[in-house]
Design a protein around this motif. Structure first.
Motif, mmCIF file in Angstrom:
data_model
loop_
_atom_site.group_PDB
_atom_site.id
_atom_site.type_symbol
_atom_site.label_atom_id
_atom_site.label_comp_id
_atom_site.label_asym_id
_atom_site.label_seq_id
_atom_site.Cartn_x
_atom_site.Cartn_y
_atom_site.Cartn_z
ATOM 1 N N THR A 119 -0.687 -7.485 53.855
ATOM 2 C CA THR A 119 -1.385 -7.195 52.610
ATOM 3 C C THR A 119 -2.891 -7.255 52.827
ATOM 4 O O THR A 119 -3.418 -8.272 53.291
ATOM 5 C CB THR A 119 -0.996 -8.193 51.502
ATOM 6 O OG1 THR A 119 0.415 -8.118 51.282
ATOM 7 C CG2 THR A 119 -1.712 -7.859 50.197
ATOM 8 N N VAL A 120 -3.558 -6.154 52.506
ATOM 9 C CA VAL A 120 -5.013 -6.066 52.605
ATOM 10 C C VAL A 120 -5.546 -5.981 51.172
ATOM 11 O O VAL A 120 -5.351 -4.976 50.495
ATOM 12 C CB VAL A 120 -5.452 -4.833 53.412
ATOM 13 C CG1 VAL A 120 -6.971 -4.794 53.532
ATOM 14 C CG2 VAL A 120 -4.793 -4.826 54.785
ATOM 15 N N THR A 121 -6.188 -7.046 50.711
ATOM 16 C CA THR A 121 -6.700 -7.091 49.341
ATOM 17 C C THR A 121 -8.190 -6.809 49.340
ATOM 18 O O THR A 121 -8.972 -7.514 49.989
ATOM 19 C CB THR A 121 -6.440 -8.465 48.699
ATOM 20 O OG1 THR A 121 -5.029 -8.729 48.713
ATOM 21 C CG2 THR A 121 -6.933 -8.480 47.259
ATOM 22 N N VAL A 122 -8.568 -5.759 48.625
ATOM 23 C CA VAL A 122 -9.973 -5.377 48.497
ATOM 24 C C VAL A 122 -10.414 -5.722 47.076
ATOM 25 O O VAL A 122 -9.861 -5.206 46.105
ATOM 26 C CB VAL A 122 -10.180 -3.877 48.763
ATOM 27 C CG1 VAL A 122 -11.656 -3.504 48.603
ATOM 28 C CG2 VAL A 122 -9.671 -3.495 50.143
ATOM 29 N N THR A 123 -11.412 -6.590 46.966
ATOM 30 C CA THR A 123 -11.933 -6.989 45.660
ATOM 31 C C THR A 123 -13.317 -6.392 45.473
ATOM 32 O O THR A 123 -14.184 -6.523 46.348
ATOM 33 C CB THR A 123 -12.011 -8.521 45.547
ATOM 34 O OG1 THR A 123 -10.717 -9.077 45.792
ATOM 35 C CG2 THR A 123 -12.473 -8.935 44.149
ATOM 36 N N GLY A 124 -13.525 -5.731 44.364
ATOM 37 C CA GLY A 124 -14.773 -5.022 44.104
ATOM 38 C C GLY A 124 -15.992 -5.910 44.085
ATOM 39 O O GLY A 124 -15.891 -7.150 43.996
ATOM 40 N N PRO A 125 -17.190 -5.315 44.148
ATOM 41 C CA PRO A 125 -18.429 -6.093 44.252
ATOM 42 C C PRO A 125 -18.861 -6.778 42.963
ATOM 43 O O PRO A 125 -19.769 -7.600 42.975
ATOM 44 C CB PRO A 125 -19.458 -5.036 44.669
ATOM 45 C CG PRO A 125 -18.928 -3.755 44.100
ATOM 46 C CD PRO A 125 -17.437 -3.852 44.221
ATOM 47 N N GLY A 126 -18.251 -6.447 41.838
ATOM 48 C CA GLY A 126 -18.623 -7.052 40.570
ATOM 49 C C GLY A 126 -19.194 -6.025 39.609
ATOM 50 O O GLY A 126 -19.571 -4.913 39.988
#
Length: 383
Positions: A119-126
């Protein structure tokens, strides 16, 4: 004819084949799109928040977390593996390639079968922050793996995703875009398949203000097989756009594309463009693409454009189909005639519409999450 006149004449000649599409890592090699170009005519340009014209300067960073047995590396742009799967084909993809600071490379070694998903979780910059990224997923020769790319959080984000499947590799990639309501995401996803490689690519769009994903598949050696599935559910004011290009350049390869979407609410808009090119050398090709859209309420719009370009008659089969409509009155009548209330009957129809694609997702946790998300969407509209 003078040189200037000749150059001007050449500049207005349209592409005669998708195979001739211009590609470059150089941002300035692309003109700033205005929204009338074929590749951008469905996209609400103002909602791109400056990703297309260079005004969206990096102001934050997305975080990438990887869980699973695969090898994980953080590399800079000098890594020779980057760009192997494809070259940017539009200005935003080129901007993302030139602007990322580090790339994440997820690799499965040759002749290795991973038991569980990666699982590769990409969380946005805000909120209101801009970031660019690059991820490469590699399955080396005869490797087998399932990789989930899970996007969440807020912000304005553009990236390139590379998928490289070596000879005989079996790779399943599930891409989930479950962004917050304010997020903007533009992603170019490049895939390169080796001899007899197998790819199962599933794209799921649930969240975000504007999400535009462009998967491209390149067959580099004979015998490869690509299944491309998509599932999307757009609410009021959401714009989901999927632009596929499957490039059959070598003999005896197979591709099958099935995308299904549902829409509800005012100004919910989905766009599906499916381009398949069978080049002259690609004898023995077998390909089909299907897009179906279910419009649940007034005020929603679905655009669907399948395109098939064939340069040789020596193929096994090729075809495409597209359909957009509302609830099937016969199905609803059948269910209601058996004592099922109308609201429950509508739910059953939507569940059945997506069932085929959900069952193809071989990660139970992801499948259950998507089923719950669809139920929540139906609750919201009171279906």
């Amino acid at each position: 004819m003078s040189t200037n006149v000749a150059e001007a004449a050449e500049a207005v000649v349209p592409e005669v084949s998708k195979g001739e599409r211009f590609r470059s890592y150089d941002v300035d090699a692309f003109e700033v799109p205005g929204g009338r170009e074929e590749d951008w005519r469905f996209t609400p340009m103002r909602r791109l928040r400056g990703l297309h014209d260079g005004s969206a300067e990096p102001s934050g960073s997305a975080t990438v977390e990887v869980i699973g047995e695969a090898s994980v590396e953080t590399v800079d742009r000098t890594d020779s593996r980057l760009g192997e799967a494809g070259i940017p084909g539009d200005r935003i993809a080129a901007q993302a390639y030139s602007a990322f600071e580090t790339a994440t490379v997820v690799s499965v070694p040759a002749e290795t079968k991973l038991e569980g998903p990666v699982t590769v979780t990409v969380t946005g910059p805000g909120t209101d922050q801009v970031a660019y990224g690059h991820i490469q997923v590699r399955a080396e020769r005869f490797a087998e793996a399932t990789v989930v790319l899970d996007h969440r959080g807020s912000g304005i984000y553009a990236d390139n995703v590379e998928i490289v499947a070596g000879d005989g590799a079996k790779l399943s990639v599930v891409v989930v875009t479950d962004w917050a309501d304010d997020a903007v995401h533009v992603s170019a996803q490049h895939t390169k398949l080796g001899r007899d490689a197998t790819l199962r690519h599933t794209l799921v769009a649930l969240g975000g203000d504007l999400v535009r994903v462009s998967p491209t598949v390149q067959f580099s050696q004979p015998g490869a097989d690509a299944e491309l599935d998509g599932l999307y559910f757009a609410d009021a004011h959401q714009h989901f756009e999927h632009r596929l290009f499957v490039d059959h350049a070598v003999p005896n390869c197979r591709s099958n594309v099935v995308y299904k979407g549902a829409l509800q609410g005012v100004d919910a808009h989905t766009v599906w463009i499916g381009d398949v090119l069978i080049r002259a050398a690609a004898e023995g090709t077998e390909t089909f693409e299907l897009n179906r859209n279910l419009v649940l309420t007034q005020g929603a719009r679905a655009d669907s454009v399948p395109n098939l370009e064939i340069e040789t008659g020596e193929i096994v089969s090729a075809g495409h189909a597209s359909a957009t409509g509302r609830f099937d009155d016969e199905q609803l009548f059948y269910l209601q005639a058996r004592g099922i209330p109308e609201d429950q009957a509508r739910r059953l129809v939507v569940r059945g519409f997506f069932h085929e694609l959900l069952m193809k997702i071989d990660v139970p946790e992801v499948r259950e999450r998507l089923e719950s998300a669809i139920e929540a969407e139906l609750e919201a509209v009171g279906a």
